[in-house]
Motif scaffolding. Structure first.
Motif, PDB file in Angstrom:
ATOM      1  N   ILE A 248       0.809  -0.994   0.019  1.00 57.69           N
ATOM      2  CA  ILE A 248      -0.025  -0.006   0.129  1.00 57.69           C
ATOM      3  C   ILE A 248       0.927   1.194  -0.175  1.00 57.69           C
ATOM      4  N   PRO A 249       0.866   2.012  -1.015  1.00 56.35           N
ATOM      5  CA  PRO A 249       1.745   3.249  -1.120  1.00 56.35           C
ATOM      6  C   PRO A 249       1.591   4.219   0.049  1.00 56.35           C
ATOM      7  N   ILE A 250       2.756   4.977   0.574  1.00 58.18           N
ATOM      8  CA  ILE A 250       2.547   6.128   1.487  1.00 58.18           C
ATOM      9  C   ILE A 250       2.445   7.180   0.655  1.00 58.18           C
ATOM     10  N   MET A 251       1.304   7.966   0.995  1.00 59.86           N
ATOM     11  CA  MET A 251       1.177   9.408   0.222  1.00 59.86           C
ATOM     12  C   MET A 251       2.189  10.385   0.944  1.00 59.86           C
ATOM     13  N   GLY A 252       2.410  10.332   2.092  1.00 55.24           N
ATOM     14  CA  GLY A 252       3.099  11.188   2.773  1.00 55.24           C
ATOM     15  C   GLY A 252       2.961  11.123   4.576  1.00 55.24           C
ATOM     16  N   VAL A 253       3.765  12.003   4.972  1.00 53.66           N
ATOM     17  CA  VAL A 253       3.909  12.065   6.427  1.00 53.66           C
ATOM     18  C   VAL A 253       3.452  13.306   7.012  1.00 53.66           C
ATOM     19  N   LEU A 254       2.607  13.367   7.971  1.00 51.59           N
ATOM     20  CA  LEU A 254       2.025  14.760   8.512  1.00 51.59           C
ATOM     21  C   LEU A 254       2.531  14.843  10.074  1.00 51.59           C
ATOM     22  N   GLU A 255       3.247  15.688  10.112  1.00 50.32           N
ATOM     23  CA  GLU A 255       3.937  15.868  11.884  1.00 50.32           C
ATOM     24  C   GLU A 255       2.929  16.830  12.374  1.00 50.32           C
ATOM     25  N   ASN A 256       2.313  16.164  13.371  1.00 48.46           N
ATOM     26  CA  ASN A 256       1.398  17.075  14.172  1.00 48.46           C
ATOM     27  C   ASN A 256       2.092  17.495  15.606  1.00 48.46           C
ATOM     28  N   MET A 257       1.498  18.584  16.215  1.00 49.61           N
ATOM     29  CA  MET A 257       2.174  18.887  17.355  1.00 49.61           C
ATOM     30  C   MET A 257       3.471  19.438  17.207  1.00 49.61           C
ATOM     31  N   SER A 258       3.872  19.865  16.215  1.00 45.14           N
ATOM     32  CA  SER A 258       5.344  20.250  15.800  1.00 45.14           C
ATOM     33  C   SER A 258       5.860  21.390  16.803  1.00 45.14           C
ATOM     34  N   VAL A 259       4.837  22.070  17.259  1.00 45.47           N
ATOM     35  CA  VAL A 259       5.625  23.304  17.743  1.00 45.47           C
ATOM     36  C   VAL A 259       4.317  23.960  18.940  1.00 45.47           C
ATOM     37  N   HIS A 260       4.477  24.157  19.982  1.00 47.29           N
ATOM     38  CA  HIS A 260       3.564  24.993  20.825  1.00 47.29           C
ATOM     39  C   HIS A 260       3.334  26.222  20.950  1.00 47.29           C
ATOM     40  N   ILE A 261       2.486  27.077  20.557  1.00 47.14           N
ATOM     41  CA  ILE A 261       2.505  28.440  20.523  1.00 47.14           C
ATOM     42  C   ILE A 261       1.777  29.025  21.546  1.00 47.14           C
ATOM     43  N   CYS A 262       2.291  29.667  22.507  1.00 44.82           N
ATOM     44  CA  CYS A 262       1.531  30.292  23.550  1.00 44.82           C
ATOM     45  C   CYS A 262       0.463  31.358  23.140  1.00 44.82           C
ATOM     46  N   SER A 263      -0.610  31.158  23.623  1.00 43.28           N
ATOM     47  CA  SER A 263      -1.784  31.927  23.378  1.00 43.28           C
ATOM     48  C   SER A 263      -1.874  33.456  23.851  1.00 43.28           C
ATOM     49  N   HIS A 264      -0.831  33.500  24.979  1.00 44.00           N
ATOM     50  CA  HIS A 264      -0.773  34.862  25.585  1.00 44.00           C
ATOM     51  C   HIS A 264       0.335  35.596  24.975  1.00 44.00           C
ATOM     52  N   CYS A 265       1.408  35.028  24.833  1.00 46.81           N
ATOM     53  CA  CYS A 265       2.610  35.836  24.139  1.00 46.81           C
ATOM     54  C   CYS A 265       3.215  35.558  22.822  1.00 46.81           C
ATOM     55  N   GLY A 266       2.724  34.466  22.398  1.00 47.31           N
ATOM     56  CA  GLY A 266       2.968  33.987  21.154  1.00 47.31           C
ATOM     57  C   GLY A 266       4.209  33.036  21.078  1.00 47.31           C
TER      58      GLY A 266
END
Length: 352
Positions: A248-266
């Motif tokens: 079964i061919p692999i169409m690609g890799v998706l990297e999740n949670m690559s970075v956390h961005i603070c909602s207060h200071c960015g």
């Protein structure tokens, strides 16, 4: 004129109208240029950008018609495609907790907004979450001619899940053969309505469900979801090895949670490591479909079943999922066409 149009680059890709053989006709009519394009992938969402490009290059007012002719493409040898479904995309992780179900729901939403007919099969039978994430948890599939009709959400996505058929507080305590049979029933006994792309949300690991998928279900391609964390990458490699072994061919890799961005200071912080998914994709020589941040709006949208609103309100997040979905659609369009359903079945009977 045709050559000018054929040389135009299709937005968000490195392909041209000519390379895709998309130009059907270009005729001057009542002072404007009427152009008809046909693509083998979802392209309705590109209409405005393509119209602007053609207008800029030709210097004429353009009336543009975009057609989509999405075909069934090759699957494992000896397995025929399913009635009502053209292409099946397996979404796997190898490890739980990396955001595979979230990725499935959002890729399906992106593909639907791009103009495709989309379905989602929740194959995580022990922990079905797609009804909640796609906003249809309170609905039930209807039945017609002894077949189940998938529930349709606000974005037109057809959804089928064991979660519709059991008490949400009830544990699924089934052995492997029962789980495999349930998966096949959900897929083959559902009345899918002309689905271009059916996303299958797999459970973590490489067990019975994955084996059933590879042996009995026609899969066009797969997507592997991981975080940058080393322990997640180890399990992602196992999922990749499984797909390679069953062709079964692999169409690609998706990297999740690559970075956390603070909602207060960015502030950006790579909590789970850096570029692990990117390095894995490079090693496998497959596309890196995207690097998604650890995002509060995504979590809230999944809990509320409002993926469509998430894509409308958060353009950067929506763009990552759209780019990933387009990359998968292009990879599928490049595959050979499936002709298995056109061949007659040959039955050999012994004569007495």
């Amino acid at each position: 004129m045709n050559q000018i149009i054929n040389n135009i680059v299709i937005p968000h890709t490195n392909r041209t109208i000519g390379s895709e053989k998309a130009l059907i006709s270009a005729k001057e009519c009542s002072g404007s240029l009427k152009v008809v394009l046909q693509f083998g992938f979802p392209a309705a969402f590109l209409a405005n950008e393509l119209r602007q490009q053609i207008t800029q290059h030709t210097g004429q007012s353009v009336e543009l018609e975009i057609r989509q002719r999405i075909l069934a493409h090759k699957v494992q040898a000896g397995i025929a495609t399913i009635e009502g479904v053209k292409n099946i995309i397996a979404v796997a992780s190898g490890k739980g907790g990396v955001g595979k179900s979230t990725t499935t729901a959002n890729l399906a939403t992106a593909m639907a907004k791009m103009g495709a007919r989309v379905g989602v099969l929740d194959a995580d039978l022990y922990g079905p979450s797609q009804p909640t994430m796609l906003g249809v948890a309170m609905q039930q599939p209807q039945q017609r001619d002894n077949r189940m009709i998938p529930v349709q959400n606000a974005d037109g996505i057809q959804v089928m899940s064991i979660g519709f058929l059991i008490d949400p507080d009830q544990a699924v305590v089934w052995r492997g053969p029962m789980v495999s049979q349930a998966l096949q029933q959900l897929l083959f006994q559902s009345q899918w309505d002309n689905v271009d792309y059916l996303f299958v949300d797999l459970p973590p690991g490489t067990g019975d469900i994955q084996l059933t998928l590879s042996q009995k279900i026609p899969v066009t391609g797969s997507i592997v979801v991981t975080t940058p964390q080393d322990i997640a990458l180890i399990d992602a490699r196992k999922a990749i090895d499984m797909f390679n072994k069953v062709n079964i061919p692999i169409m690609g890799v998706l990297e999740n949670m690559s970075v956390h961005i603070c909602s207060h200071c960015g502030h950006h912080e790579a909590i789970f490591g850096t570029d692990g998914g990117k390095e894995l994709a490079n090693k496998l020589n497959v596309p890196l479909l995207g690097q998604l941040p650890l995002s509060l709006p995504v979590r809230e949208a999944m809990d509320a079943g409002t993926a469509g609103n998430l894509h409308a309100q958060y353009e950067k997040i929506a763009q990552i999922y759209q780019d990933a979905a387009l990359s998968v659609a292009l990879a599928i369009a490049d595959k050979g066409q499936d002709f298995s359903n056109r061949f007659p079945k040959i039955i050999v009977e012994s004569q007495k």
